[in-house]
Design an enzyme around this catalytic site. Sequence first.
Site, PDB file in Angstrom:
ATOM      1  N   ASP A 116       1.002  -1.306   0.087  1.00 34.98           N
ATOM      2  CA  ASP A 116      -0.011   0.112  -0.010  1.00 34.98           C
ATOM      3  C   ASP A 116       0.965   1.206   0.019  1.00 34.98           C
ATOM      4  O   ASP A 116       1.819   1.147   0.765  1.00 34.98           O
ATOM      5  CB  ASP A 116      -0.855  -0.170   1.184  1.00 34.98           C
ATOM      6  CG  ASP A 116      -2.277   0.468   0.843  1.00 34.98           C
ATOM      7  OD1 ASP A 116      -2.383   1.456   0.241  1.00 34.98           O
ATOM      8  OD2 ASP A 116      -3.184  -0.249   1.403  1.00 34.98           O
ATOM      9  N   ASP A 224      -3.047   4.745  -2.427  1.00 28.74           N
ATOM     10  CA  ASP A 224      -3.997   5.238  -1.572  1.00 28.74           C
ATOM     11  C   ASP A 224      -4.379   6.778  -2.190  1.00 28.74           C
ATOM     12  O   ASP A 224      -3.582   7.507  -2.366  1.00 28.74           O
ATOM     13  CB  ASP A 224      -3.458   5.163  -0.197  1.00 28.74           C
ATOM     14  CG  ASP A 224      -4.623   5.480   0.746  1.00 28.74           C
ATOM     15  OD1 ASP A 224      -5.250   4.841   1.078  1.00 28.74           O
ATOM     16  OD2 ASP A 224      -4.427   6.730   1.099  1.00 28.74           O
ATOM     17  N   GLU A 283      -6.047   4.033  -6.022  1.00 27.07           N
ATOM     18  CA  GLU A 283      -7.390   4.007  -5.588  1.00 27.07           C
ATOM     19  C   GLU A 283      -7.992   5.589  -5.858  1.00 27.07           C
ATOM     20  O   GLU A 283      -7.095   6.668  -5.435  1.00 27.07           O
ATOM     21  CB  GLU A 283      -7.360   4.099  -3.981  1.00 27.07           C
ATOM     22  CG  GLU A 283      -8.759   3.995  -3.281  1.00 27.07           C
ATOM     23  CD  GLU A 283      -8.593   4.501  -1.766  1.00 27.07           C
ATOM     24  OE1 GLU A 283      -9.685   3.939  -1.229  1.00 27.07           O
ATOM     25  OE2 GLU A 283      -7.701   5.253  -1.526  1.00 27.07           O
ATOM     26  N   HIS A 355     -11.170  -3.078   2.975  1.00 30.00           N
ATOM     27  CA  HIS A 355     -11.097  -2.784   4.512  1.00 30.00           C
ATOM     28  C   HIS A 355     -12.090  -1.609   4.853  1.00 30.00           C
ATOM     29  O   HIS A 355     -12.045  -1.273   5.988  1.00 30.00           O
ATOM     30  CB  HIS A 355      -9.536  -2.450   4.871  1.00 30.00           C
ATOM     31  CG  HIS A 355      -8.883  -1.378   4.122  1.00 30.00           C
ATOM     32  ND1 HIS A 355      -8.843  -1.505   2.723  1.00 30.00           N
ATOM     33  CD2 HIS A 355      -8.668  -0.156   4.567  1.00 30.00           C
ATOM     34  CE1 HIS A 355      -8.046   0.027   2.543  1.00 30.00           C
ATOM     35  NE2 HIS A 355      -8.210   0.395   3.460  1.00 30.00           N
ATOM     36  N   ASP A 356     -12.515  -0.876   3.671  1.00 29.29           N
ATOM     37  CA  ASP A 356     -13.028   0.475   3.841  1.00 29.29           C
ATOM     38  C   ASP A 356     -14.757  -0.036   3.837  1.00 29.29           C
ATOM     39  O   ASP A 356     -15.711   1.003   3.854  1.00 29.29           O
ATOM     40  CB  ASP A 356     -12.839   1.575   2.918  1.00 29.29           C
ATOM     41  CG  ASP A 356     -11.549   2.147   3.254  1.00 29.29           C
ATOM     42  OD1 ASP A 356     -10.905   1.913   4.464  1.00 29.29           O
ATOM     43  OD2 ASP A 356     -10.856   2.329   2.551  1.00 29.29           O
TER      44      ASP A 356
HETATM   45  C1  NOJ Z   1      -8.199   5.356   1.845  1.00 32.40           C
HETATM   46  C2  NOJ Z   1      -7.994   4.043   2.683  1.00 32.40           C
HETATM   47  O1  NOJ Z   1      -8.426   2.866   1.859  1.00 32.40           O
HETATM   48  C3  NOJ Z   1      -8.445   4.244   3.974  1.00 32.40           C
HETATM   49  O2  NOJ Z   1      -8.526   3.139   4.699  1.00 32.40           O
HETATM   50  C4  NOJ Z   1      -7.862   5.460   4.782  1.00 32.40           C
HETATM   51  O3  NOJ Z   1      -8.516   5.750   5.657  1.00 32.40           O
HETATM   52  C5  NOJ Z   1      -7.774   6.689   3.763  1.00 32.40           C
HETATM   53  N1  NOJ Z   1      -7.555   6.378   2.438  1.00 32.40           N
HETATM   54  C6  NOJ Z   1      -6.862   7.472   4.384  1.00 32.40           C
HETATM   55  O4  NOJ Z   1      -5.368   7.118   3.939  1.00 32.40           O
END
Ligand code: NOJ
Length: 584
Positions: A116, A224, A283, A355-356
Amino acid sequence: MSAVEATPETTQPKGTPPRERQWFHSAVVYQVYPRSFQDSDGDGIGDLRGVVRRLDYLATLGIDVLWLSPIYASPQDDNGYDISDYQDIDPTFGTLADFDDLVAQAHARGIRIVMDLVVNHTSDEHPWFVESRSSKDSAKRDWYWWRPPREGMDAGAPGAEPTNWQSFFSGPAWELDEATGEYYLHLFSRKQPDLNWENPEVREAVYAMMRWWLDRGVDGFRMDVINMISKDLPLRDGRVLDHGPYADGSPFYICGPRIHEFLQEMHREVFAGRSEKLLTVGEMPAVTVDEAVLFTDPARREVDMVFQFEHVGLDHGEHKWDRRPLELAELKASLGRWQAGLAEVGWNSLYWNNHDQPRAVSRFGDDGQYRVESAKLLATVLHLHRGTPYVYQGEELGMTNVPFEGAQSFLDIESVNYYRAALGLGRSPEEVLEALREGSRDNARSPVQWDASPHAGFTTGEPWFPVNPNHAEINADAELADPDSVFHHYRRLIELRHSDPVVADGDFHMLLPEHPSIYAFTRSLDTQTVLVVANFSGDDQPVDGLPSEEDWGAAELVLGNYPEPGAGLPPLRPWEARVYRRGA
Ligand code: NOJ
């Protein structure tokens, strides 16, 4: 030579012309959220040795690439997405030696490791930021976004923030540094200050760090919120949100004016000339199809694919905490548009979970009576699209959302801050709690359920996050032993992508776009066509109106999610999914 290096497929340099077959077209990526994957030392938190211990499990599943959520040194304000040293491992997760061992052991099994990359922001404890905040004259002051209070206002006064933007984790996106009297920008938590990518020194430092990891043997990066690194200058006020008091600043940082230039520069400085099969995925919240074509056009040398968010926003109202049921026709319209948009140039990533996101089987399927069938259906539909599928840990077991008891059960910074902010705006605790139960990222973060023992085989200690009580029934041990399990269904889907060029590269064509319950499409390549039909409901559903339906009745059934699928193309049973193939 490791098994990864020895893989006999062709290695194409980055920048291959459009429409050519690339190795990641037939690859499947598995995401590990290390904190919740496997603990090896009994401290209740997952770690790198734990990941090593489960590599054989991942090899059995058949995945090609393992994406590790952040394991760098971090104060863990946002579970590692707040990095204080990009070139060290957080002691919670192990050491650099453990990491090297993981890379070697993964490569020996033919599994690539993708890191990541969190470079829109650092931790406020990163030495760069510590130096930057030390004085207005610091050599690194300009590495971050520092601004004086709004004109005519005193530092710290309500509304004195340089812009009115809301942070993703509630509250303002600016934090006052009392010592120097200026504010710094943080799109996420106040412990995640945004880096200033306008400054070439910042970019050089990031590229050097990336090269260091590639030289160490990693096989790419998941980047990210990478479409937020270019800010539109001057930074200025946005439109105030309906649920106020702050504003939407996204027009000033989503796909900003220099984003393509920065990614092309990163490509030149980091990836160009490397012959390994590397993977880059950006992302990109709020990215459009048109932008994604530019980002993923191989000739432009930016990234291999992007994570877009449209389909995981379809059950949101005005914002993510305001939820509404998913309309299947809208899902098909959205995913179908992405398939069409990237058909000739570029490439899709495919995901339901990470994970989100809340667990897909609870969100889009039926995690009660038809948990197994609907988990397999979601997998079938996703993995048969054109693009690279991503499996999030536990998804392959059909893991569900968490039965949260009360507000104190939520640990994630986004949920905790939202609860406080929403109550502050006058919402009732019950209403806010209900929104959290459905939408919280914590749903994805309960430990992986390995077996039926008290802590599900995740740890011998006290787990940092309670194990879902349904682990007695839903766990890897039970699923490995059951040939009809969700796990083995995922394994078959992955096998199919590896073995069948039509699954990897075939053209996509959506069928029955308006149907409220049936998701149907074909994939075709040369003389072969694959048909996928799936019933997104708990009722029997006839599949009427397919072009040349009679032919499909006689086609080969490649895969189904009911143990006795029956012949021909009969009405689909609740949450039934079938994959047919015809042609030589
Ligand atoms: C996206 C990530 O997937 C998330 O988990 C994170 O809180 C935010 N970016 C900030 O890095």
